[in-house]
Every structure is written in structure tokens, then in C-alpha cells.
Design a protein around this motif. Structure first.
Motif, mmCIF file in Angstrom:
data_model
loop_
_atom_site.group_PDB
_atom_site.id
_atom_site.type_symbol
_atom_site.label_atom_id
_atom_site.label_comp_id
_atom_site.label_asym_id
_atom_site.label_seq_id
_atom_site.Cartn_x
_atom_site.Cartn_y
_atom_site.Cartn_z
ATOM 1 N N GLU A 1 33.519 -6.369 169.752
ATOM 2 C CA GLU A 1 32.730 -7.004 170.815
ATOM 3 C C GLU A 1 33.503 -7.043 172.124
ATOM 4 O OE1 GLU A 1 31.701 -10.853 169.299
ATOM 5 O OE2 GLU A 1 30.150 -10.053 167.958
ATOM 6 N N GLU A 2 34.788 -7.387 172.046
ATOM 7 C CA GLU A 2 35.616 -7.459 173.253
ATOM 8 C C GLU A 2 35.745 -6.100 173.930
ATOM 9 O OE1 GLU A 2 39.385 -9.112 172.145
ATOM 10 O OE2 GLU A 2 38.507 -11.045 171.554
ATOM 11 N N LEU A 3 35.811 -5.041 173.114
ATOM 12 C CA LEU A 3 35.996 -3.694 173.658
ATOM 13 C C LEU A 3 34.687 -2.945 173.868
ATOM 14 C CD1 LEU A 3 39.097 -2.633 171.518
ATOM 15 C CD2 LEU A 3 39.063 -3.420 173.897
ATOM 16 N N GLY A 4 33.578 -3.568 173.494
ATOM 17 C CA GLY A 4 32.279 -2.920 173.655
ATOM 18 C C GLY A 4 32.080 -1.740 172.716
ATOM 19 N N LEU A 5 32.629 -1.831 171.524
ATOM 20 C CA LEU A 5 32.528 -0.743 170.553
ATOM 21 C C LEU A 5 31.530 -1.087 169.450
ATOM 22 C CD1 LEU A 5 36.358 -0.071 170.134
ATOM 23 C CD2 LEU A 5 34.716 1.283 171.452
ATOM 24 N N PRO A 6 30.835 -0.086 168.927
ATOM 25 C CA PRO A 6 29.926 -0.353 167.811
ATOM 26 C C PRO A 6 30.710 -0.579 166.519
ATOM 27 C CG PRO A 6 29.958 1.986 168.309
ATOM 28 C CD PRO A 6 30.806 1.304 169.359
ATOM 29 N N VAL A 7 30.141 -1.368 165.617
ATOM 30 C CA VAL A 7 30.769 -1.591 164.313
ATOM 31 C C VAL A 7 30.040 -0.753 163.264
ATOM 32 C CG1 VAL A 7 31.679 -3.883 164.810
ATOM 33 C CG2 VAL A 7 29.371 -3.644 163.931
ATOM 34 N N VAL A 8 30.767 -0.402 162.216
ATOM 35 C CA VAL A 8 30.229 0.436 161.145
ATOM 36 C C VAL A 8 30.552 -0.222 159.816
ATOM 37 C CG1 VAL A 8 30.323 2.719 160.074
ATOM 38 C CG2 VAL A 8 30.576 2.508 162.537
ATOM 39 N N ALA A 9 29.581 -0.248 158.914
ATOM 40 C CA ALA A 9 29.792 -0.793 157.575
ATOM 41 C C ALA A 9 30.487 0.262 156.713
ATOM 42 C CB ALA A 9 28.455 -1.184 156.949
ATOM 43 N N THR A 10 31.622 -0.107 156.129
ATOM 44 C CA THR A 10 32.347 0.823 155.262
ATOM 45 C C THR A 10 32.785 0.105 153.995
ATOM 46 O OG1 THR A 10 34.507 0.318 156.224
ATOM 47 C CG2 THR A 10 33.258 2.125 157.228
ATOM 48 N N HIS A 11 33.147 0.894 153.013
ATOM 49 C CA HIS A 11 33.695 0.373 151.760
ATOM 50 C C HIS A 11 34.712 1.388 151.263
ATOM 51 C CE1 HIS A 11 33.877 -1.658 147.882
ATOM 52 N NE2 HIS A 11 33.757 -0.476 147.323
ATOM 53 N N PRO A 12 35.967 0.986 151.045
ATOM 54 C CA PRO A 12 36.968 1.951 150.581
ATOM 55 C C PRO A 12 36.632 2.431 149.169
ATOM 56 C CG PRO A 12 37.842 -0.275 150.471
ATOM 57 C CD PRO A 12 36.498 -0.364 151.135
ATOM 58 N N THR A 13 36.446 3.725 149.023
ATOM 59 C CA THR A 13 36.030 4.290 147.740
ATOM 60 C C THR A 13 37.039 5.322 147.269
ATOM 61 O OG1 THR A 13 33.721 3.952 148.329
ATOM 62 C CG2 THR A 13 34.163 5.503 146.563
ATOM 63 N N GLN A 14 37.512 5.139 146.044
ATOM 64 C CA GLN A 14 38.439 6.078 145.430
ATOM 65 C C GLN A 14 37.921 6.601 144.096
ATOM 66 O OE1 GLN A 14 41.252 7.255 146.777
ATOM 67 N NE2 GLN A 14 40.935 6.024 148.596
ATOM 68 N N PHE A 15 36.935 5.927 143.508
ATOM 69 C CA PHE A 15 36.476 6.256 142.164
ATOM 70 C C PHE A 15 34.957 6.341 142.133
ATOM 71 C CE2 PHE A 15 40.067 3.230 142.061
ATOM 72 C CZ PHE A 15 41.068 4.117 141.690
ATOM 73 N N MET A 16 34.443 7.186 141.244
ATOM 74 C CA MET A 16 32.996 7.310 141.098
ATOM 75 C C MET A 16 32.389 6.027 140.529
ATOM 76 S SD MET A 16 31.921 10.205 142.242
ATOM 77 C CE MET A 16 30.338 10.421 141.491
ATOM 78 N N SER A 17 33.060 5.438 139.543
ATOM 79 C CA SER A 17 32.527 4.224 138.918
ATOM 80 C C SER A 17 33.657 3.229 138.689
ATOM 81 C CB SER A 17 31.846 4.554 137.589
ATOM 82 O OG SER A 17 32.803 4.925 136.627
ATOM 83 N N ARG A 18 33.291 2.011 138.361
ATOM 84 C CA ARG A 18 34.267 0.946 138.119
ATOM 85 C C ARG A 18 35.224 1.333 136.986
ATOM 86 N NH1 ARG A 18 33.956 -4.619 139.224
ATOM 87 N NH2 ARG A 18 31.781 -4.395 139.776
#
Length: 108
Positions: free
Chosen positions: A15-32
């Protein structure tokens, strides 16, 4: 445990820098379930045992592909982050063949 603080700090900075935010999730594996196999492989390769508290732990059990509904729940208070993620995905063109290995050709 620091996830909420990290997300709120990142959103504030964006917000301070006027940048858009993106939803991410760190993924390393196909399943739990793939996490346990990975941990076993790391231990075999490094000569450790699973119960060794000093062995490297570079990944977490939560780093698997999560359903879109779960992402929507996680980012319910930031709908623009989900929208921005969808916009990025629309720009991607990737086809992956699962279940088949593609090894590089090396001269023997």
C-alpha cells in the motif's frame, strides 16, 4: 506462526509503495503425503535419521498444492490479491505431461 505478521506487513508495504498484492502459497509437493517421502529421501541422501533434531528441514508439511477454495478462505480479506493471481495465471501458457520422465541426453 509468523504468517499473519508477514502477510499484514507485506500488504502494508504494498500500500505504501502503490504496488498490487498477489495471493501465493509456497508449493513443493503434489499432495500432503509427499512431504514424508521427501523427508525420508533427504535423510537417506544426507545420512541422517528422521528423528534427528539437528538435520536440515528446508520444507514444511503444508507446502503442497491446496485447493482453490482453501486459497479463497486464506485470502478472504484480500480479494484483490486473488484477482491479481488470476490475472497472472491468464498470462501463463504451460503444458505439463505428468507420469512421464523427460531426461536430458548426455553423451556416454
Amino acid at each position: 506462526p509468523e504468517w499473519e505478521a508477514c502477510v499484514s506487513g507485506s500488504v502494508k508495504l504494498a500500500e505504501e509503495l502503490g504496488l498490487p498484492v498477489v495471493a501465493t502459497h509456497p508449493t513443493q509437493f503434489m499432495s500432503r503425503d509427499d512431504f514424508n517421502a521427501h523427508e525420508a529421501r533427504v535423510c537417506i541422501a544426507g545420512g541422517w535419521v528422521l528423528t534427528d533434531k539437528k538435520r536440515p528441514r528446508d520444507f514444511a508439511p503444508s507446502q503442497f498444492f491446496i485447493p482453490p477454495e482453501t486459497m479463497a478462505e486464506h485470502f478472504a480479506d484480500l480479494p484483490e490479491a486473488l484477482e491479481n493471481t488470476v490475472e497472472i495465471a491468464k498470462r501463463c501458457n504451460l503444458h505439463i505431461t505428468l507420469g512421464k520422465n523427460f531426461l536430458p541426453l548426455f553423451p556416454t
